[in-house]
Design a protein around this motif. Sequence first.
Motif, PDB file in Angstrom:
ATOM      1  N   ILE A 130       0.887  -1.172   0.000  1.00 21.87           N
ATOM      2  CA  ILE A 130       0.000   0.000   0.000  1.00 21.87           C
ATOM      3  C   ILE A 130       0.918   1.212   0.000  1.00 21.87           C
ATOM      4  CG2 ILE A 130      -1.761   1.262   1.275  1.00 21.87           C
ATOM      5  CD1 ILE A 130      -2.442  -1.425   2.691  1.00 21.87           C
ATOM      6  N   ILE A 131       0.902   1.960  -1.103  1.00 20.98           N
ATOM      7  CA  ILE A 131       1.765   3.133  -1.209  1.00 20.98           C
ATOM      8  C   ILE A 131       0.870   4.360  -1.362  1.00 20.98           C
ATOM      9  CG2 ILE A 131       3.639   4.247  -2.473  1.00 20.98           C
ATOM     10  CD1 ILE A 131       4.443   1.473  -3.506  1.00 20.98           C
ATOM     11  N   PRO A 132       0.554   5.027  -0.248  1.00 21.49           N
ATOM     12  CA  PRO A 132      -0.266   6.232  -0.349  1.00 21.49           C
ATOM     13  C   PRO A 132       0.564   7.401  -0.882  1.00 21.49           C
ATOM     14  CG  PRO A 132       0.274   5.790   1.939  1.00 21.49           C
ATOM     15  CD  PRO A 132       0.855   4.670   1.122  1.00 21.49           C
ATOM     16  N   GLU A 133      -0.092   8.337  -1.473  1.00 17.42           N
ATOM     17  CA  GLU A 133       0.564   9.536  -2.009  1.00 17.42           C
ATOM     18  C   GLU A 133       0.160  10.735  -1.163  1.00 17.42           C
ATOM     19  OE1 GLU A 133       2.633   9.660  -4.692  1.00 17.42           O
ATOM     20  OE2 GLU A 133       2.479   7.489  -4.916  1.00 17.42           O
ATOM     21  N   VAL A 134       1.037  11.715  -1.103  1.00 16.97           N
ATOM     22  CA  VAL A 134       0.705  12.966  -0.430  1.00 16.97           C
ATOM     23  C   VAL A 134      -0.486  13.573  -1.173  1.00 16.97           C
ATOM     24  CG1 VAL A 134       1.516  15.305   0.089  1.00 16.97           C
ATOM     25  CG2 VAL A 134       3.052  13.345   0.388  1.00 16.97           C
ATOM     26  N   GLY A 135      -1.507  13.970  -0.410  1.00 22.62           N
ATOM     27  CA  GLY A 135      -2.718  14.525  -1.005  1.00 22.62           C
ATOM     28  C   GLY A 135      -3.876  13.533  -1.049  1.00 22.62           C
ATOM     29  N   ASP A 136      -3.563  12.236  -0.890  1.00 22.93           N
ATOM     30  CA  ASP A 136      -4.632  11.223  -0.835  1.00 22.93           C
ATOM     31  C   ASP A 136      -5.458  11.426   0.431  1.00 22.93           C
ATOM     32  OD1 ASP A 136      -3.691  10.096  -3.153  1.00 22.93           O
ATOM     33  OD2 ASP A 136      -2.860   8.289  -2.207  1.00 22.93           O
ATOM     34  N   GLU A 141      -8.806   2.165   7.217  1.00 23.32           N
ATOM     35  CA  GLU A 141      -8.719   0.735   6.912  1.00 23.32           C
ATOM     36  C   GLU A 141      -7.329   0.356   6.389  1.00 23.32           C
ATOM     37  OE1 GLU A 141     -11.282  -1.672   7.121  1.00 23.32           O
ATOM     38  OE2 GLU A 141     -12.370  -0.112   8.213  1.00 23.32           O
ATOM     39  N   GLU A 142      -6.607   1.331   5.815  1.00 25.35           N
ATOM     40  CA  GLU A 142      -5.298   1.051   5.220  1.00 25.35           C
ATOM     41  C   GLU A 142      -4.168   1.895   5.800  1.00 25.35           C
ATOM     42  OE1 GLU A 142      -5.609   1.610   1.005  1.00 25.35           O
ATOM     43  OE2 GLU A 142      -6.736  -0.245   0.732  1.00 25.35           O
ATOM     44  N   ILE A 159      -3.523  13.260   3.432  1.00 26.09           N
ATOM     45  CA  ILE A 159      -2.189  12.772   3.806  1.00 26.09           C
ATOM     46  C   ILE A 159      -1.176  13.840   3.422  1.00 26.09           C
ATOM     47  CG2 ILE A 159      -0.440  11.014   3.328  1.00 26.09           C
ATOM     48  CD1 ILE A 159      -2.756   9.025   2.914  1.00 26.09           C
ATOM     49  N   ILE A 160      -0.330  14.216   4.412  1.00 29.08           N
ATOM     50  CA  ILE A 160       0.683  15.239   4.155  1.00 29.08           C
ATOM     51  C   ILE A 160       2.096  14.668   4.152  1.00 29.08           C
ATOM     52  CG2 ILE A 160      -0.684  17.194   4.968  1.00 29.08           C
ATOM     53  CD1 ILE A 160       0.693  16.931   7.700  1.00 29.08           C
ATOM     54  N   GLN A 161       2.247  13.453   4.676  1.00 27.59           N
ATOM     55  CA  GLN A 161       3.557  12.804   4.672  1.00 27.59           C
ATOM     56  C   GLN A 161       3.367  11.295   4.786  1.00 27.59           C
ATOM     57  OE1 GLN A 161       6.175  14.100   7.806  1.00 27.59           O
ATOM     58  NE2 GLN A 161       7.648  12.469   7.419  1.00 27.59           N
ATOM     59  N   VAL A 162       4.224  10.546   4.073  1.00 24.27           N
ATOM     60  CA  VAL A 162       4.205   9.084   4.164  1.00 24.27           C
ATOM     61  C   VAL A 162       5.476   8.652   4.873  1.00 24.27           C
ATOM     62  CG1 VAL A 162       4.143   6.929   2.860  1.00 24.27           C
ATOM     63  CG2 VAL A 162       2.861   8.908   2.026  1.00 24.27           C
ATOM     64  N   SER A 163       5.316   8.023   6.037  1.00 28.84           N
ATOM     65  CA  SER A 163       6.476   7.577   6.818  1.00 28.84           C
ATOM     66  C   SER A 163       6.890   6.160   6.439  1.00 28.84           C
ATOM     67  CB  SER A 163       6.159   7.603   8.308  1.00 28.84           C
ATOM     68  OG  SER A 163       5.799   8.895   8.718  1.00 28.84           O
ATOM     69  N   ALA A 164       5.907   5.277   6.207  1.00 28.66           N
ATOM     70  CA  ALA A 164       6.207   3.887   5.837  1.00 28.66           C
ATOM     71  C   ALA A 164       5.051   3.334   5.013  1.00 28.66           C
ATOM     72  CB  ALA A 164       6.425   3.029   7.081  1.00 28.66           C
ATOM     73  N   HIS A 165       5.399   2.491   4.060  1.00 23.95           N
ATOM     74  CA  HIS A 165       4.377   1.846   3.235  1.00 23.95           C
ATOM     75  C   HIS A 165       3.617   0.804   4.061  1.00 23.95           C
ATOM     76  CE1 HIS A 165       7.099   2.786  -0.443  1.00 23.95           C
ATOM     77  NE2 HIS A 165       6.367   3.826  -0.101  1.00 23.95           N
ATOM     78  N   GLY A 180       1.298  10.977   7.956  1.00 23.68           N
ATOM     79  CA  GLY A 180       0.932  12.191   8.666  1.00 23.68           C
ATOM     80  C   GLY A 180      -0.303  12.753   8.006  1.00 23.68           C
ATOM     81  N   VAL A 181      -1.200  13.335   8.799  1.00 28.10           N
ATOM     82  CA  VAL A 181      -2.494  13.780   8.282  1.00 28.10           C
ATOM     83  C   VAL A 181      -2.688  15.256   8.604  1.00 28.10           C
ATOM     84  CG1 VAL A 181      -4.991  13.378   8.369  1.00 28.10           C
ATOM     85  CG2 VAL A 181      -3.427  11.474   8.652  1.00 28.10           C
ATOM     86  N   SER A 182      -3.282  15.967   7.661  1.00 23.51           N
ATOM     87  CA  SER A 182      -3.579  17.387   7.865  1.00 23.51           C
ATOM     88  C   SER A 182      -4.733  17.551   8.834  1.00 23.51           C
ATOM     89  CB  SER A 182      -3.950  18.027   6.518  1.00 23.51           C
ATOM     90  OG  SER A 182      -4.373  19.354   6.738  1.00 23.51           O
ATOM     91  N   SER A 183      -4.597  18.595   9.698  1.00 25.63           N
ATOM     92  CA  SER A 183      -5.679  18.882  10.635  1.00 25.63           C
ATOM     93  C   SER A 183      -6.318  20.241  10.320  1.00 25.63           C
ATOM     94  CB  SER A 183      -5.142  18.874  12.067  1.00 25.63           C
ATOM     95  OG  SER A 183      -4.174  19.892  12.242  1.00 25.63           O
TER      96      SER A 183
END
Length: 186
Positions: A130-136, A141-142, A159-165, A180-183
């Motif tokens: 699972i490779i999320p992108e910044v902005g997703d 669930e994932e 999503i503002i940052q991906v630390s690990a897949h 990391g998630v935007s608040s």
Amino acid sequence: MAEPKEEPFLDDIDDADAEEHDVLNEDHSDEEVELDALRAERDSLKDKWMRALADAENARKRSDKDRREAERYGSTRLARDLLPVYDNLHRALAAAEDGEDKPSEALLEGVNLTLRELMNIFEKHGVSIIIPEVGDRFDPEEHEAMFEAPVPGTKKGEIIQVSAHGFMLFDRLLRPAQVGVSSNPG
């Protein structure tokens, strides 16, 4: 005029018939009771047999399901143990790209080949990344939210940052992607 004769003989016959009838009824009644008891026992045994048959069928289905799940998901522990290897290889490649010192081409090629081989093994055994992108959009669930921060130009829950897949084993989550998630309020 002649008086009718009494026939005591007929009365005796009627009494005898009645006694015989009572004896027959008692025999018949005993036979009916015994027959009813046998029918009840037969029905009880048939019910127990049907329940035992249903239990055996359910046990067979349950063991088939357990066997299929063991075949499919039996490698979960091994797959989880290999995830840090993927993470470290991925970090090594990212560090080599970002670093000032250029590592040897042979080293980079070796790390890339090792990572590709690990990916092939994952694919062969049903592990997907699972490779999320910044902005997703954040999906609980994932994804696993590691932190929340207000970032200008983003919406809450992005999503503002991906630390690990993250990783899935067929349809089961092995590890959520760490993000990391935007608040921002909107």
